[in-house]
Design a protein around this motif. Structure first.
Motif, mmCIF file in Angstrom:
data_model
loop_
_atom_site.group_PDB
_atom_site.id
_atom_site.type_symbol
_atom_site.label_atom_id
_atom_site.label_comp_id
_atom_site.label_asym_id
_atom_site.label_seq_id
_atom_site.Cartn_x
_atom_site.Cartn_y
_atom_site.Cartn_z
ATOM 1 N N ALA A 19 -48.804 -28.876 56.269
ATOM 2 C CA ALA A 19 -47.956 -29.167 55.100
ATOM 3 C C ALA A 19 -47.632 -27.875 54.356
ATOM 4 O O ALA A 19 -46.475 -27.617 54.000
ATOM 5 C CB ALA A 19 -48.656 -30.151 54.172
ATOM 6 N N ALA A 20 -48.653 -27.040 54.163
ATOM 7 C CA ALA A 20 -48.450 -25.770 53.459
ATOM 8 C C ALA A 20 -47.420 -24.920 54.197
ATOM 9 O O ALA A 20 -46.557 -24.288 53.579
ATOM 10 C CB ALA A 20 -49.777 -25.013 53.341
ATOM 11 N N LYS A 21 -47.506 -24.926 55.520
ATOM 12 C CA LYS A 21 -46.571 -24.134 56.336
ATOM 13 C C LYS A 21 -45.139 -24.650 56.133
ATOM 14 O O LYS A 21 -44.198 -23.866 55.949
ATOM 15 C CB LYS A 21 -46.984 -24.250 57.810
ATOM 16 C CG LYS A 21 -46.338 -23.243 58.724
ATOM 17 C CD LYS A 21 -47.109 -23.164 60.057
ATOM 18 C CE LYS A 21 -46.283 -22.426 61.094
ATOM 19 N NZ LYS A 21 -45.401 -23.321 61.877
ATOM 20 N N ALA A 22 -44.980 -25.979 56.131
ATOM 21 C CA ALA A 22 -43.645 -26.566 55.949
ATOM 22 C C ALA A 22 -43.072 -26.181 54.582
ATOM 23 O O ALA A 22 -41.897 -25.805 54.469
ATOM 24 C CB ALA A 22 -43.721 -28.083 56.086
ATOM 25 N N PHE A 23 -43.906 -26.233 53.541
ATOM 26 C CA PHE A 23 -43.420 -25.896 52.201
ATOM 27 C C PHE A 23 -43.131 -24.397 52.082
ATOM 28 O O PHE A 23 -42.185 -23.990 51.410
ATOM 29 C CB PHE A 23 -44.420 -26.340 51.128
ATOM 30 C CG PHE A 23 -44.612 -27.835 51.064
ATOM 31 C CD1 PHE A 23 -43.526 -28.705 51.161
ATOM 32 C CD2 PHE A 23 -45.881 -28.392 50.907
ATOM 33 C CE1 PHE A 23 -43.693 -30.080 51.099
ATOM 34 C CE2 PHE A 23 -46.060 -29.768 50.853
ATOM 35 C CZ PHE A 23 -44.967 -30.619 50.956
#
Length: 219
Positions: A19-23
């Motif tokens: 999720a952090a990577k996507a954001f």
């Protein structure tokens, strides 16, 4: 799928790193969009890195001071830190910026209740029960607040709704028993204390309430 949406899906699945990577990618693509900063902050909050999370919320507010979700997220961090005055300020700002969600009303009411200001908390908690109609916790907290302000009949209605939506809510059952005790309906109170103890056998207050009523019956 939009990277923010993708990140939110990953958060729901508990895949924090992904999720952090996507954001982070969403931020790279649109560095002026506050939404990705808020979402990234929410991931950091979820994994306990609240200090960095606050920086991301502040960054979002710098980009758009009318981004209500940033104030709401900051409020949640303050609330978890038991800094209820700051939390209240943030939820109020979120409301002022247009975040009229049940959750925001609920958290604003809870902040005030924790500051021992039940009277001010009441309208916000009431509004939260209207927006979160089948949320047992919202009805429970509203009922508690009503009881603190001595609106016992109204408290009974709210607590009964909490128990209807969550029949295993031991604290709601216990407090409903206390409210019936106030109305001098000992049988109903005892029945509710017993139900609370069925759900949670180590519920000390319900055990104590039961003993008191049974003691009165023996005299």
């Amino acid at each position: 799928m939009d990277k923010n949406q993708n990140g939110i899906e990953l958060m729901r699945e508990g895949k924090w790193d992904e999720a952090a990577k996507a954001f982070a990618e969403a931020i790279e693509e649109q560095p002026k969009d506050p939404v990705a900063y808020i979402n990234f902050g929410n991931v950091l909050t979820a994994v306990g890195d609240t200090e960095r999370a606050m920086n991301f919320y502040d960054k979002a507010i710098n980009l758009d001071e009318n981004a209500p979700a940033a104030y709401y997220s900051k409020g949640n961090v303050y609330y978890d830190q038991q800094n209820f005055a700051q939390a209240k300020n943030m939820f109020e700002l979120a409301l002022k910026k247009g975040l009229e969600t049940g959750d925001n009303f609920f958290m604003l009411g809870m902040s005030l209740a924790n500051m021992e200001n039940s009277k001010l908390a009441l309208p916000y908690l009431q509004r939260s029960t209207e927006l979160l109609e089948d949320d047992a916790e919202a009805h429970f907290q509203y009922g508690l607040c009503l009881a603190r302000e001595n609106f016992i009949d109204e408290a009974i209605i709210a607590l009964e709704k909490a128990v209807m939506f969550d029949p295993e809510h031991a604290d709601a059952l216990y407090n409903l028993g206390v409210a019936y005790g106030f109305k001098e309906d000992g049988d109903k109170a005892l029945e509710l204390f017993n139900r609370a103890l069925e759900v949670q056998p180590d519920h000390l207050l319900a055990g104590h309430g039961k003993k008191l009523i049974e003691g009165q019956d023996n005299h």
